[in-house]
Design an enzyme around this catalytic site. Structure first.
Site, mmCIF file in Angstrom:
data_model
loop_
_atom_site.group_PDB
_atom_site.id
_atom_site.type_symbol
_atom_site.label_atom_id
_atom_site.label_comp_id
_atom_site.label_asym_id
_atom_site.label_seq_id
_atom_site.Cartn_x
_atom_site.Cartn_y
_atom_site.Cartn_z
ATOM 1 N N VAL A 83 0.764 -1.251 -0.182
ATOM 2 C CA VAL A 83 -0.208 0.029 -0.063
ATOM 3 C C VAL A 83 0.823 1.351 0.027
ATOM 4 O O VAL A 83 1.675 1.371 0.860
ATOM 5 C CB VAL A 83 -0.884 -0.014 1.128
ATOM 6 C CG1 VAL A 83 -1.614 1.356 1.102
ATOM 7 C CG2 VAL A 83 -1.942 -1.227 1.357
ATOM 8 N N LYS A 84 0.654 2.193 -0.930
ATOM 9 C CA LYS A 84 1.512 3.355 -1.149
ATOM 10 C C LYS A 84 0.753 4.291 -0.386
ATOM 11 O O LYS A 84 -0.325 4.755 -0.634
ATOM 12 C CB LYS A 84 1.794 3.559 -2.465
ATOM 13 C CG LYS A 84 3.072 4.441 -2.851
ATOM 14 C CD LYS A 84 3.364 4.150 -4.400
ATOM 15 C CE LYS A 84 4.696 5.066 -4.848
ATOM 16 N NZ LYS A 84 4.870 5.061 -6.214
ATOM 17 N N VAL A 85 1.381 5.123 0.360
ATOM 18 C CA VAL A 85 0.813 6.393 1.014
ATOM 19 C C VAL A 85 1.690 7.493 1.114
ATOM 20 O O VAL A 85 2.873 7.390 1.251
ATOM 21 C CB VAL A 85 0.780 5.768 2.600
ATOM 22 C CG1 VAL A 85 0.001 6.804 3.410
ATOM 23 C CG2 VAL A 85 0.222 4.283 2.965
#
Ligand code: G3P
Length: 219
Positions: A83-85
């Protein structure tokens, strides 16, 4: 060093995967928009092409509650989704929560060591230091990468330093010199890494001499 391809183009991922040297893919909202296809279908297809690779897919909400909902949904796309945040306050809070849930994260849009420290403290799997966009300002993008690598090593953080916004092979060379764990780059930069005129001329000479001697390997 791990090599990731920075793309939302499934065909490009297929071509890169054939080399057998790609460790993952990073996407972002712009790259997905450029692909002209749906987010979930694109990410799932890329995950299938590289089932052993880490595939980064970015949340787009900017409030914590919606970011968490998006993150859990994106994480469900495939076992190898990361998951890219973005590095904003609710983003760091989200990374801390995802770390608690043993969900891999890639903290993006990192430009300073201060930001990288926040990401490392939250337990980010990857810290995406952008270099090209800093160089575009006539500044030294690689400085923050060098300092982030030193910080991670000094304090023993588990995060891996991922050099992003790579524009050319020199960025890759500098990433190697800096001891970065990962570099993500457009496929065209990977293709540029192959190129050297002495390789081309050397191969031509080998084959010319071989053929002139009338030799064969396969009868
Ligand atoms: O996908 C993250 C990063 O590599 C994008 O950088 O500057 O090429 O848009 P940029």
């Amino acid at each position: 060093m791990k090599l990731f391809v920075d793309t939302g183009d499934v065909k490009e991922v297929e071509k890169a995967a054939e080399l057998g040297i790609i460790d993952g893919v990073t996407t972002n909202p712009t790259l997905i928009a450029k692909s002209g296809r749906g987010f979930k279908e694109t990410v799932q297809e890329i995950c299938k092409i590289l089932p052993e690779g880490d595939i980064s897919a970015e949340v787009v909400a900017t409030d914590y509650d919606t970011m968490l909902k998006e993150a859990l949904y994106v994480s469900s796309f495939a076992p190898n989704v990361v998951v890219k945040v973005p590095l904003i306050e609710p983003g760091i809070r989200l990374v801390s929560e995802l770390t608690r849930r043993d969900i891999k994260t890639n903290v993006t849009l990192v430009f300073t060591v201060g930001q990288a420290l926040l990401a490392a403290k939250a337990g980010a799997t990857y810290i995406s230091n952008f270099v090209g966009r800093v160089d575009d300002l006539t500044l030294e993008g690689m400085d923050a990468v060098r300092d982030t690598v030193s910080m991670v090593e000094t304090y023993g953080f588990d995060s891996e330093v991922l050099v992003a916004s790579v524009r050319h092979p020199l960025h890759v060379l500098e990433s190697v010199r800096a001891g970065a764990h990962v570099a993500t780059m457009p496929f065209k930069v990977i293709e540029m890494l192959f190129k050297h005129p002495l390789t081309d001329s050397g191969l031509q000479r080998f084959l010319a001499d071989w053929n002139a001697a009338g030799l064969h390997i396969l009868e």
